[in-house]
Enzyme design. Sequence first.
Site, PDB file in Angstrom:
ATOM      1  CD  GLU A  93     122.370   4.248   7.772  1.00  0.00           C
ATOM      2  OE1 GLU A  93     121.807   5.240   7.523  1.00  0.00           O
ATOM      3  OE2 GLU A  93     122.463   3.414   8.441  1.00  0.00           O
ATOM      4  CG  ASP A 117     122.445  -1.356  12.094  1.00  0.00           C
ATOM      5  OD1 ASP A 117     121.230  -0.910  11.334  1.00  0.00           O
ATOM      6  OD2 ASP A 117     123.061  -0.690  12.757  1.00  0.00           O
ATOM      7  N   GLY A 160     123.313  -2.999  20.483  1.00  0.00           N
ATOM      8  CA  GLY A 160     124.251  -3.574  19.309  1.00  0.00           C
ATOM      9  C   GLY A 160     125.577  -3.530  19.744  1.00  0.00           C
ATOM     10  CG  ASN A 161     128.348  -4.154  16.465  1.00  0.00           C
ATOM     11  OD1 ASN A 161     129.115  -5.196  16.732  1.00  0.00           O
ATOM     12  ND2 ASN A 161     127.826  -3.911  15.212  1.00  0.00           N
ATOM     13  NE  ARG A 203     116.611   3.982  15.398  1.00  0.00           N
ATOM     14  CZ  ARG A 203     117.448   4.868  15.608  1.00  0.00           C
ATOM     15  NH1 ARG A 203     118.550   4.505  14.935  1.00  0.00           N
ATOM     16  NH2 ARG A 203     117.219   5.678  16.022  1.00  0.00           N
ATOM     17  CB  THR A 257     121.310  -4.063  16.120  1.00  0.00           C
ATOM     18  OG1 THR A 257     121.547  -3.293  14.915  1.00  0.00           O
ATOM     19  CG2 THR A 257     122.229  -5.470  15.931  1.00  0.00           C
ATOM     20  N   GLY A 317     120.313   2.581  18.919  1.00  0.00           N
ATOM     21  CA  GLY A 317     119.094   2.868  18.261  1.00  0.00           C
ATOM     22  C   GLY A 317     118.128   1.809  18.669  1.00  0.00           C
TER      23      GLY A 317
HETATM   24  O1  F6P Z   1     122.350   1.112  14.775  1.00  0.00           O
HETATM   25  C1  F6P Z   1     120.942   1.327  14.140  1.00  0.00           C
HETATM   26  C2  F6P Z   1     120.971   2.451  13.398  1.00  0.00           C
HETATM   27  O2  F6P Z   1     119.588   2.605  12.920  1.00  0.00           O
HETATM   28  C3  F6P Z   1     121.630   2.351  11.984  1.00  0.00           C
HETATM   29  O3  F6P Z   1     121.095   1.602  11.077  1.00  0.00           O
HETATM   30  C4  F6P Z   1     121.747   3.933  11.607  1.00  0.00           C
HETATM   31  O4  F6P Z   1     122.885   4.098  10.766  1.00  0.00           O
HETATM   32  C5  F6P Z   1     121.785   4.600  12.771  1.00  0.00           C
HETATM   33  O5  F6P Z   1     121.251   3.743  13.954  1.00  0.00           O
HETATM   34  C6  F6P Z   1     120.972   5.978  12.959  1.00  0.00           C
HETATM   35  O6  F6P Z   1     121.608   6.418  14.189  1.00  0.00           O
HETATM   36  P1  F6P Z   1     120.865   7.759  14.837  1.00  0.00           P
HETATM   37  O7  F6P Z   1     119.348   7.128  15.225  1.00  0.00           O
HETATM   38  O8  F6P Z   1     121.507   7.703  16.193  1.00  0.00           O
HETATM   39  O9  F6P Z   1     120.922   8.742  14.067  1.00  0.00           O
END
Ligand code: F6P
Length: 364
Positions: free
Chosen positions: A238, A143, A112-113, A291, A141, A12
């Site tokens: 979430e 997160d 990130g991870n 984001r 990230t 993300g």
């Molecule tokens: O890893 C960052 C993040 O924004 C998380 O907080 C969230 O669960 C996820 O990405 C959402 O992912 P996507 O944007 O791919 O739906």
Amino acid sequence: MDGNVIVGQSGGPTSVINSSLAGVYKTAIDRGAKKVYGMLHGIKGLLDGQYVDLSEKINSTMDIDLLKRTPSSYLGSCRYKLPEISEDRETFDKIFKILDDLDIKYFFYIGGNDSMDTIKKLSDYAIVTGSDIKFMGVPKTIDNDLVGTDVSFGFQSAVDIATSTIDCIHTTAASHSRVFIVELMGHKTGWLTLHAGVAGGSDVILIPEIPYDLDKVVEAINKRSSQKKHFTILAVAEGIISKEEMEFTKKELKEIRKREHFPSAAYRIGAGIMERTGQEVRVTVPGHVQRGGSPCAYDRVLASRLGAKAAELIMNEEYGYMVCVKNNQMDKIALREVAGKLKTVNPDAGIIKEAKAMGICFGD
Ligand code: F6P
């Protein structure tokens, strides 16, 4: 620098992710890299042969400055986890063939991870096959769940947006006798919700690291009502899970969630609260707004400092690391110590104790 450089962005995006791309590009050029390539849509795009020669796109220092200020991932991102090397060597052979064809000697990945997992696997494969490509990770990230760094850039900007969402709810909440639930991102961890929840003055904060008991949440809401406080604001992550749900396996829980048909966590707990308190419930899910936008000052400084540290490591020919923050100092940590791990909130952390002392309920 002997050979070419490739850089990718993954996961993300955060509002500040391009600052580090600009930093890597500038340092690589200053260090004499012949070409700096950019993967389009991360490792997934590279596997499909998608990349650009950044030297053709960035023509001046002004372009670099503009890149720093461009939100979202300039190169595009991906959500793609590389297979285990033992299960699928073909994928790795394909990537290394592309890298060799481009004469890549330095590989940077910002993410990130999953991104640190990707770069660790590639770095392992390079060791196994005797490739001389060097790898470096840059932590990004919202997160804040990357092990080995106190904080990653993107987090603070997201906290600011999430806090301002709670602030906005506060000003309207005061007019009604309702329960307001703000659902925040964070994937499996509660860093973002915890910090925004405290900053925004939420009455209840629920995070995945502290499984909640609905009775306790209802108790906190009823207590506020009996004190003539006409509204309650909940900040919920979430990924929250209730105490009862802890007894199920991941697979069972997935099935239960499917049957429930709630769009997300806030709606699920909201239904329980409405049933138990009889109060009206309103849900706000800011989602990807968290984001986006313009990065906060803290993140801009952090991205610059991490970029400078990455540059220092490049100068010293130190690779196989992720740059990181330790006690407000820029540092490095071996990729093998980061990949595949998750930094979670410690339920006994000072910030939780202090928040509880201020009267915030955590549902436990
Ligand atoms: O890893 C960052 C993040 O924004 C998380 O907080 C969230 O669960 C996820 O990405 C959402 O992912 P996507 O944007 O791919 O739906």
